[in-house]
Design an enzyme around this catalytic site. Structure first.
Site, mmCIF file in Angstrom:
data_model
loop_
_atom_site.group_PDB
_atom_site.id
_atom_site.type_symbol
_atom_site.label_atom_id
_atom_site.label_comp_id
_atom_site.label_asym_id
_atom_site.label_seq_id
_atom_site.Cartn_x
_atom_site.Cartn_y
_atom_site.Cartn_z
ATOM 1 N N THR A 97 0.856 -1.185 0.000
ATOM 2 C CA THR A 97 0.000 0.000 0.000
ATOM 3 C C THR A 97 0.895 1.238 0.000
ATOM 4 O O THR A 97 1.658 1.459 0.935
ATOM 5 C CB THR A 97 -0.919 0.005 1.236
ATOM 6 N N LYS A 153 -7.453 1.428 -2.913
ATOM 7 C CA LYS A 153 -6.981 0.887 -1.630
ATOM 8 C C LYS A 153 -6.975 1.981 -0.564
ATOM 9 O O LYS A 153 -7.318 1.741 0.595
ATOM 10 C CB LYS A 153 -5.574 0.304 -1.793
#
Lengths: 302, 302
Positions: free
Chosen positions: B103, B179
């Site tokens: 991420t 995300k």
């Protein structure tokens, strides 16, 4: 005159808004004699057509009722119908139960219990969860607290209106406290669903795609799944209003102050609902809190 | 030497933490030749025992690989393994795909794509959701964006490691943006779950009861149901650490600054994770964010 029929349970529903009307319909469907009161004549008409008994005033509504359900917006309205001019506290039969279905503070619920005891009445605080649809089909969740004798009296009522009763304690106030915890989360989840969808739109993502992915991911919540469709459809007709969360998160923050306990995330979400209300969206669906995020184009009503 | 086997797909996993190890195991289970790299010798041992190939350095790890998966903590680590001293960017065969499973910000993903293109490499940003358990059984959710040719190459890899692939666009960065929306919500939901449970304890409610009721009410979230049990069991062994949300909500807020977009609720949740990290809980499970709420007694480890 203060007397109830030992044979048949008579119940009054005070406040025939979307939640109260659903509760009243569920009671009627169960064959319980149900009286109703509301200041809105259209609501009374609808209630009468559904088979409900409409009396001329508050006192006449409750005079023979073993259970009186308050489905009002806030504590002020509850005080007014009970103890205001033409109020009904004196008219409710001794030993009957007042079921506080509204979301109020636990401290209000406790103070109300003391006042009702002085009138010879029992009380259960029984805030509900589930929304208008669940109310209308008799499938509310109810967080209830009060003395066991009061629960016994309300048994058939709970059976008619709720899918699930959570008995959270013998002491009045616990039901409202649990509801407050739920409302803290519900309010934060609605406001953060709006914030997240707004950020996604600002970043140029397709909001329908974002909704589908997040609904199936760790970022999902009951409120995300329930409210984001309103945003995607551009439909802000009120299922539950922005001003309800102005009130309910206000109750949460007041309780925090009373207990001297910090609630920074709830406070931040409350500010977003206040902004939405200040901008004129108070009577719209609570998903309209997304309208306070500037510089994005929201989906239009289809 | 920069060459890959056209017949058999070889894949490298860089970073064998809980997520990377799960991904590597899922690849091995699917019969894919899998090479791995990590600075931690214990992780390399575990990987070798599971049937993985361990090379002597980064360059040797990737030299024959068609797909190189980065499962690292942050952008700095990704830059370091690719372009730092002894980095592997030069060693990856031309035309291969770097799969960014970490991420990071969308802007980092885009910048990385440009640098990899200059090395003749393709890239997909493919941040994952689901946690270590889903990783180990090959059932991650993956939000992936990049050119279709890169997707074609990664097909068998996605099949091995994911239950669900969300192709969110042809342009690198969209996967990380989705995300980020998920992490905004996940972080806010963890912090507000902690805030709500803390308030319930302060108010004297039984936390197990509160958990059960809220789990079945409109205040529930995926994170509430997943993380509150850690609090109830007094178990803060890290499934995912406080410092991960210090980072991830940091990415969210940086993106908001870049786009000039206000995110007050995410900012408030970030402060709670920062407080928890500052108090020394950064390496504990993220549910330890509840420890910043003062004056309550948390359930002890059973």
């Amino acid at each position: 005159m203060n007397d109830f029929n030992e044979e048949t349970l008579e119940v009054a529903v005070i406040g025939l808004g979307s939640m109260g009307m659903g509760v009243a319909r569920s009671l009627l469907r169960s064959g319980i004699t149900t009286r109703g009161f509301d200041l809105n004549p259209e609501a009374l008409d609808e209630f009468a057509k559904a088979g409900g008994d409409v009396a001329s005033d508050l006192a006449d509504t409750v005079r023979t009722c073993r259970v009186v359900i308050l489905m009002l917006v806030n504590a002020e309205q509850c005080d007014s119908v009970l103890f205001g001019e033409g109020g009904m506290a004196e008219a409710i039969p001794q030993g009957s139960v007042v079921l506080l279905g509204s979301t109020t503070s636990a401290s209000y619920a406790k103070a109300l219990d003391r006042k009702l005891q002085a009138h010879g009445l029992k009380m259960i605080d029984a805030p509900v969860s589930g929304g208008a649809v669940k109310a209308s089909v008799g499938e509310l969740s109810i967080m209830a607290s009060g003395e066991p004798a009061a629960f016994d009296i309300c048994g058939p009522v709970f059976e008619a209106i709720a899918a699930k009763i959570y008995p959270v304690g013998d002491e009045v106030g616990a039901g409202e406290t649990v509801k407050m915890i739920n409302q803290l989360l519900a309010g934060v989840h609605i406001a953060s669903a709006a914030e997240a969808m707004a950020l996604g739109m600002k970043a140029g993502l397709d909001p329908d795609m974002v909704f589908e992915i997040i609904s199936n991911s760790a970022g999902s919540s009951w409120m995300f799944q329930n409210r984001v469709p309103h945003i995607l459809q551009g439909d802000y007709s009120p299922k539950s209003m922005v001003d309800i969360f102005v009130k309910d998160l206000g109750i949460v923050l007041d309780a925090g102050k009373e207990m001297k306990f910090p609630l920074p995330i709830a406070a931040s979400a409350h500010q977003q609902f206040l902004s939405a209300s200040a901008a004129g969206y108070g009577k719209e669906d609570d998903a309209a809190v997304i309208k306070v995020y500037p510089g994005i184009e929201l989906p239009k009503k289809q």
